[in-house]
Design an enzyme around this catalytic site. Structure first.
Site, mmCIF file in Angstrom:
data_model
loop_
_atom_site.group_PDB
_atom_site.id
_atom_site.type_symbol
_atom_site.label_atom_id
_atom_site.label_comp_id
_atom_site.label_asym_id
_atom_site.label_seq_id
_atom_site.Cartn_x
_atom_site.Cartn_y
_atom_site.Cartn_z
ATOM 1 N N GLU A 51 34.086 41.345 37.641
ATOM 2 C CA GLU A 51 34.152 42.656 36.971
ATOM 3 C C GLU A 51 35.327 42.630 35.979
ATOM 4 O O GLU A 51 36.370 42.030 36.254
ATOM 5 C CB GLU A 51 34.421 43.722 38.043
ATOM 6 C CG GLU A 51 34.720 45.105 37.524
ATOM 7 C CD GLU A 51 35.222 46.046 38.644
ATOM 8 O OE1 GLU A 51 35.988 45.607 39.534
ATOM 9 O OE2 GLU A 51 34.854 47.231 38.608
ATOM 10 N N ASN A 77 31.959 50.835 32.606
ATOM 11 C CA ASN A 77 32.316 49.576 33.255
ATOM 12 C C ASN A 77 30.995 48.808 33.370
ATOM 13 O O ASN A 77 30.124 49.182 34.164
ATOM 14 C CB ASN A 77 32.939 49.889 34.627
ATOM 15 C CG ASN A 77 33.492 48.659 35.307
ATOM 16 O OD1 ASN A 77 33.136 47.543 34.961
ATOM 17 N ND2 ASN A 77 34.350 48.870 36.294
ATOM 18 N N LYS A 131 28.213 50.357 35.664
ATOM 19 C CA LYS A 131 28.627 50.657 37.046
ATOM 20 C C LYS A 131 28.370 52.121 37.415
ATOM 21 O O LYS A 131 28.815 53.034 36.708
ATOM 22 C CB LYS A 131 30.104 50.317 37.214
ATOM 23 C CG LYS A 131 30.651 50.440 38.626
ATOM 24 C CD LYS A 131 32.094 49.929 38.672
ATOM 25 C CE LYS A 131 32.698 49.959 40.050
ATOM 26 N NZ LYS A 131 34.073 49.391 40.062
ATOM 27 N N GLU A 137 39.556 54.479 37.861
ATOM 28 C CA GLU A 137 38.217 54.255 37.279
ATOM 29 C C GLU A 137 37.519 55.574 36.950
ATOM 30 O O GLU A 137 36.779 55.657 35.977
ATOM 31 C CB GLU A 137 37.361 53.431 38.230
ATOM 32 C CG GLU A 137 37.751 51.976 38.259
ATOM 33 C CD GLU A 137 36.661 51.116 38.845
ATOM 34 O OE1 GLU A 137 35.552 51.101 38.311
ATOM 35 O OE2 GLU A 137 36.947 50.462 39.865
ATOM 36 N N CYS A 171 31.349 45.589 41.666
ATOM 37 C CA CYS A 171 32.416 45.866 42.641
ATOM 38 C C CYS A 171 32.053 46.908 43.680
ATOM 39 O O CYS A 171 31.345 46.622 44.621
ATOM 40 C CB CYS A 171 33.704 46.217 41.925
ATOM 41 S SG CYS A 171 35.100 46.065 43.071
ATOM 42 N N ASN A 230 36.893 43.435 41.586
ATOM 43 C CA ASN A 230 38.367 43.424 41.615
ATOM 44 C C ASN A 230 38.746 44.280 42.807
ATOM 45 O O ASN A 230 38.641 45.514 42.748
ATOM 46 C CB ASN A 230 38.962 44.126 40.383
ATOM 47 C CG ASN A 230 38.962 43.285 39.134
ATOM 48 O OD1 ASN A 230 39.947 42.642 38.804
ATOM 49 N ND2 ASN A 230 37.853 43.313 38.411
HETATM 50 N N1 CDV Z 1 36.967 47.769 41.361
HETATM 51 C C1 CDV Z 1 36.518 48.366 42.485
HETATM 52 O O1 CDV Z 1 35.465 49.003 42.483
HETATM 53 N N2 CDV Z 1 37.283 48.240 43.591
HETATM 54 C C2 CDV Z 1 37.014 48.917 44.836
HETATM 55 C C3 CDV Z 1 38.297 49.241 45.546
HETATM 56 C C4 CDV Z 1 39.035 50.343 44.896
HETATM 57 C C5 CDV Z 1 38.058 49.651 46.969
HETATM 58 C C6 CDV Z 1 36.122 48.090 45.744
HETATM 59 O O2 CDV Z 1 35.190 48.669 46.311
HETATM 60 O O3 CDV Z 1 36.382 46.905 45.947
#
Ligand code: CDV
Length: 311
Positions: free
Chosen positions: A47, A110, A127, A146, A172, A197
């Site tokens: 990501e 995103n 996203k 975010e 993510c 991430n």
């Molecule tokens: N970049 C993300 O979406 N990270 C989230 C963190 C904040 C929990 C994740 O679900 O990994």
């Protein structure tokens, strides 16, 4: 005849705030070149793979925020990635911050794209599950803004016919939600690509920190098994601008088993030969959706206090 995609989970180590796009793109191309030497068809990057994970900062200046976004894809600095794909015959999934002019206004997403071996974009996903918060929370050691910097994706969870199969994308936090996989599972997805991430430390719930690796695997292994598809999950890992991020990029088979894994917190390629037909025995038995799902029985009348008692 089996249908094989040789896929590389192209994990990235930390990206510094001041790293130029060209420097990052050079790291990505080095991974594509390595993937080509090992016969990969496709590599999956994390990501927001072109910059540091900027939502960890509260940035009051929108010009500074926008400096982390791409206005064009391919653009002047990212074109070399597409050239490498074409030259080496290796496609890629790339996560990046997208600035789009749509409906007469500027929008921020995103985003992830799927690029084929000819260097053509064959799919885009924005996203949907944006974690974190929208306002500055000074009590945190680092922010997760975010919800401030991005809008909820407006493309749904589409699947794409590419690389000889049916591929889907998520980003993510999406990987923690069963809906992500199921919406694509209902479209017969065979491989789901996910960049992430994930900080080790979760400021609102530090009691989860020790479970961060376990939860990372749990969600992707169950998503794969319950939808009889491959899942490729790829991290931006390591200590980035003072924040420790998990690595543990994995390639998961439709059985739910992990068949490839990164073992460092740096730039690293984990490779697996993925037979798309491995999902068939699940799709024809325990997860034959047409025979065994009962969507009409899932409909339940609920009020705010919970399920309505039977009549
Ligand atoms: N970049 C993300 O979406 N990270 C989230 C963190 C904040 C929990 C994740 O679900 O990994």
């Amino acid at each position: 005849m089996s249908r094989i995609i040789t896929v590389g989970a192209a994990q990235l180590g930390p990206i510094a705030r001041e790293a130029t796009r060209s420097a990052v793109v050079a790291r990505l191309i080095a991974l594509i070149e390595q993937a080509a030497r090992h016969g990969c068809d496709l590599v999956v990057f994390p990501e927001l793979a072109l910059t540091t994970f900027f939502p960890r900062w509260y940035l009051a200046d929108q010009v500074e925020v926008d400096s982390f976004f791409e206005r064009q894809m391919p653009g002047p600095e990212t074109g070399a990635l597409f050239d490498a794909a074409r030259r080496l015959g290796v496609g890629f999934y790339l996560g990046y911050a997208e600035l789009a002019e749509e409906g007469g206004r500027t929008r921020h997403f995103n985003t992830a794209i799927l690029v084929d071996k000819r260097g053509e974009i064959v799919g885009k996903y924005r996203k949907i599950h944006l974690p974190g918060h929208a306002e500055h929370e000074p009590w945190r050691r680092f922010q997760h803004l975010e919800k401030r910097y991005f809008e909820t994706g407006n493309l749904g969870f589409p699947v794409f016919r590419a690389f000889g199969g049916v591929l889907g994308m998520a980003i993510c936090n999406d990987r923690r939600w069963p809906e992500t996989y199921r919406v694509m599972g209902l479209q017969d997805v065979e491989m789901v690509l996910i960049g992430y991430n994930t900080p080790v430390h979760n400021p609102p719930a530090p009691e989860h920190d020790d479970l961060s690796q376990f939860h990372n695997q749990l969600v992707m292994q169950s998503g794969a098994y319950q939808n009889a598809c491959w899942v490729v999950g790829v991290a931006k890992a390591g200590l980035e601008e003072g924040v420790e991020q998990i690595g543990n990029s994995i390639i998961v088979a439709p059985s739910g088993e992990i068949v490839g894994r990164c073992t460092t917190l740096g730039d690293e390629l984990a490779i697996a030969r993925c037979d798309l037909d491995l999902g068939l025995s699940y799709k024809r038995s325990v997860f034959d959706f047409a025979r065994h799902r009962e969507p009409q029985a899932y409909r339940m009348i609920v009020d705010r206090k919970g399920a309505t008692p039977p009549p």
